[in-house]
Design a protein around this motif. Sequence first.
Motif, PDB file in Angstrom:
ATOM      1  N   THR A   1      -6.010  11.318  -2.758  1.00  0.00           N
ATOM      2  CA  THR A   1      -5.933  11.232  -4.214  1.00  0.00           C
ATOM      3  C   THR A   1      -6.458  12.517  -4.854  1.00  0.00           C
ATOM      4  OG1 THR A   1      -6.140   8.825  -4.171  1.00  0.00           O
ATOM      5  CG2 THR A   1      -6.674   9.911  -6.236  1.00  0.00           C
ATOM      6  N   LEU A   2      -7.542  13.049  -4.316  1.00  0.00           N
ATOM      7  CA  LEU A   2      -8.078  14.319  -4.827  1.00  0.00           C
ATOM      8  C   LEU A   2      -7.065  15.447  -4.654  1.00  0.00           C
ATOM      9  CD1 LEU A   2     -11.782  14.210  -3.576  1.00  0.00           C
ATOM     10  CD2 LEU A   2     -10.990  14.144  -5.954  1.00  0.00           C
TER      11      LEU A   2
ATOM     12  N   LEU B   1       5.388  13.623  -7.139  1.00  0.00           N
ATOM     13  CA  LEU B   1       4.341  14.105  -6.229  1.00  0.00           C
ATOM     14  C   LEU B   1       3.833  12.995  -5.317  1.00  0.00           C
ATOM     15  CD1 LEU B   1       2.016  16.478  -8.277  1.00  0.00           C
ATOM     16  CD2 LEU B   1       3.160  16.982  -6.133  1.00  0.00           C
ATOM     17  N   THR B   2       3.656  11.808  -5.889  1.00  0.00           N
ATOM     18  CA  THR B   2       3.185  10.669  -5.100  1.00  0.00           C
ATOM     19  C   THR B   2       4.158  10.365  -3.970  1.00  0.00           C
ATOM     20  OG1 THR B   2       2.014   9.745  -6.999  1.00  0.00           O
ATOM     21  CG2 THR B   2       2.530   8.228  -5.207  1.00  0.00           C
ATOM     22  N   VAL B   3       5.442  10.298  -4.290  1.00  0.00           N
ATOM     23  CA  VAL B   3       6.460  10.016  -3.263  1.00  0.00           C
ATOM     24  C   VAL B   3       6.522  11.165  -2.258  1.00  0.00           C
ATOM     25  CG1 VAL B   3       8.933   9.677  -2.836  1.00  0.00           C
ATOM     26  CG2 VAL B   3       7.810   8.488  -4.743  1.00  0.00           C
ATOM     27  N   ALA B   4       6.510  12.401  -2.752  1.00  0.00           N
ATOM     28  CA  ALA B   4       6.596  13.556  -1.860  1.00  0.00           C
ATOM     29  C   ALA B   4       5.425  13.597  -0.880  1.00  0.00           C
ATOM     30  CB  ALA B   4       6.651  14.844  -2.677  1.00  0.00           C
ATOM     31  N   TYR B   5       4.228  13.312  -1.375  1.00  0.00           N
ATOM     32  CA  TYR B   5       3.047  13.423  -0.522  1.00  0.00           C
ATOM     33  C   TYR B   5       2.869  12.212   0.396  1.00  0.00           C
ATOM     34  CZ  TYR B   5      -1.743  14.282   0.955  1.00  0.00           C
ATOM     35  OH  TYR B   5      -2.862  14.496   1.709  1.00  0.00           O
TER      36      TYR B   5
ATOM     37  N   LEU C   1       5.378   1.246  -2.492  1.00  0.00           N
ATOM     38  CA  LEU C   1       5.892   0.817  -3.794  1.00  0.00           C
ATOM     39  C   LEU C   1       4.833   0.229  -4.724  1.00  0.00           C
ATOM     40  CD1 LEU C   1       9.408  -0.814  -3.311  1.00  0.00           C
ATOM     41  CD2 LEU C   1       8.808   1.218  -4.620  1.00  0.00           C
ATOM     42  N   LEU C   2       4.100  -0.763  -4.256  1.00  0.00           N
ATOM     43  CA  LEU C   2       3.116  -1.434  -5.107  1.00  0.00           C
ATOM     44  C   LEU C   2       1.722  -0.852  -4.969  1.00  0.00           C
ATOM     45  CD1 LEU C   2       4.313  -5.107  -4.671  1.00  0.00           C
ATOM     46  CD2 LEU C   2       4.414  -3.769  -6.751  1.00  0.00           C
ATOM     47  N   ILE C   3       1.358  -0.443  -3.771  1.00  0.00           N
ATOM     48  CA  ILE C   3      -0.015   0.000  -3.539  1.00  0.00           C
ATOM     49  C   ILE C   3      -0.293   1.361  -4.192  1.00  0.00           C
ATOM     50  CG2 ILE C   3       0.241   1.222  -1.318  1.00  0.00           C
ATOM     51  CD1 ILE C   3      -2.373  -1.464  -1.945  1.00  0.00           C
ATOM     52  N   LEU C   4       0.740   2.184  -4.390  1.00  0.00           N
ATOM     53  CA  LEU C   4       0.554   3.501  -5.007  1.00  0.00           C
ATOM     54  C   LEU C   4       1.178   3.593  -6.396  1.00  0.00           C
ATOM     55  CD1 LEU C   4       1.199   5.763  -1.892  1.00  0.00           C
ATOM     56  CD2 LEU C   4      -0.986   5.187  -2.935  1.00  0.00           C
TER      57      LEU C   4
ATOM     58  N   GLY D   1       5.255   2.995 -12.067  1.00  0.00           N
ATOM     59  CA  GLY D   1       5.513   4.327 -12.630  1.00  0.00           C
ATOM     60  C   GLY D   1       6.980   4.529 -12.946  1.00  0.00           C
ATOM     61  N   THR D   2       7.842   4.153 -12.012  1.00  0.00           N
ATOM     62  CA  THR D   2       9.283   4.260 -12.235  1.00  0.00           C
ATOM     63  C   THR D   2       9.721   3.331 -13.359  1.00  0.00           C
ATOM     64  OG1 THR D   2       9.568   4.726  -9.878  1.00  0.00           O
ATOM     65  CG2 THR D   2      11.543   4.098 -11.107  1.00  0.00           C
ATOM     66  N   SER D   3       9.244   2.112 -13.322  1.00  0.00           N
ATOM     67  CA  SER D   3       9.607   1.130 -14.347  1.00  0.00           C
ATOM     68  C   SER D   3       9.132   1.573 -15.719  1.00  0.00           C
ATOM     69  CB  SER D   3       9.009  -0.238 -14.012  1.00  0.00           C
ATOM     70  OG  SER D   3       9.503  -0.689 -12.780  1.00  0.00           O
TER      71      SER D   3
END
Length: 194
Positions: A16-17, A83-87, A128-131, A136-138
């Motif tokens: 997360t950091l 970024l979340t999906v990429a990482y 999907l749910l945990i991050l 975010g998409t919705s």
Amino acid sequence: MKATFFERLGAYLLDTLIVSFIFSIICLGFGNYTSSTELLIEELDNKLLEETITPEEYLEEYKDLLYDYQKENTLQSGISLALTVAYYVVFQYMNKGQTIGKKLLNIRVVDKDTEKPVSILKGLLRSLLILSILSGTSSILFLYILNRNTYFISYMLLLIIEAIFTLITAILCLYKKDRRGLHDVMANTIVIKE
């Protein structure tokens, strides 16, 4: 051997950091809407304290400010989501089930049955749910297809579902023998020690 809850939590906090740092560097040049929004909210708070508006009017104006703020920051929300999906999905896939945090703590996400690194599709399902990828998409979609009140109701429901999902996942990771959270069960994954 299965990774402990605290190893997983430590890896998540490190990751997360890292993601937050990258996000702040990317969004450095976008300007700062927060300060103007904070000033408007402070003005609104003062009106309420001075009793020049009713609590109902306050809530309506506050919702308008928040809704406008969300729309103004759609680009930043999209960047954060990407970024979340990429990482957590693509980078983890390319590194055989490890993010930087997981690598530092010597843990890895693998398929429960084969103990091989998970596919991108399984990684996305797991995240999907945990991050907050789903919310975010919705949120971005809801801003442009729903009216303000429906947006807030729909978005809040998704956030509540994610919060419950995360709480149950934490409890399962802490107390279940196989240390698998709901996201692991959904994607048929397990986090193991190296």
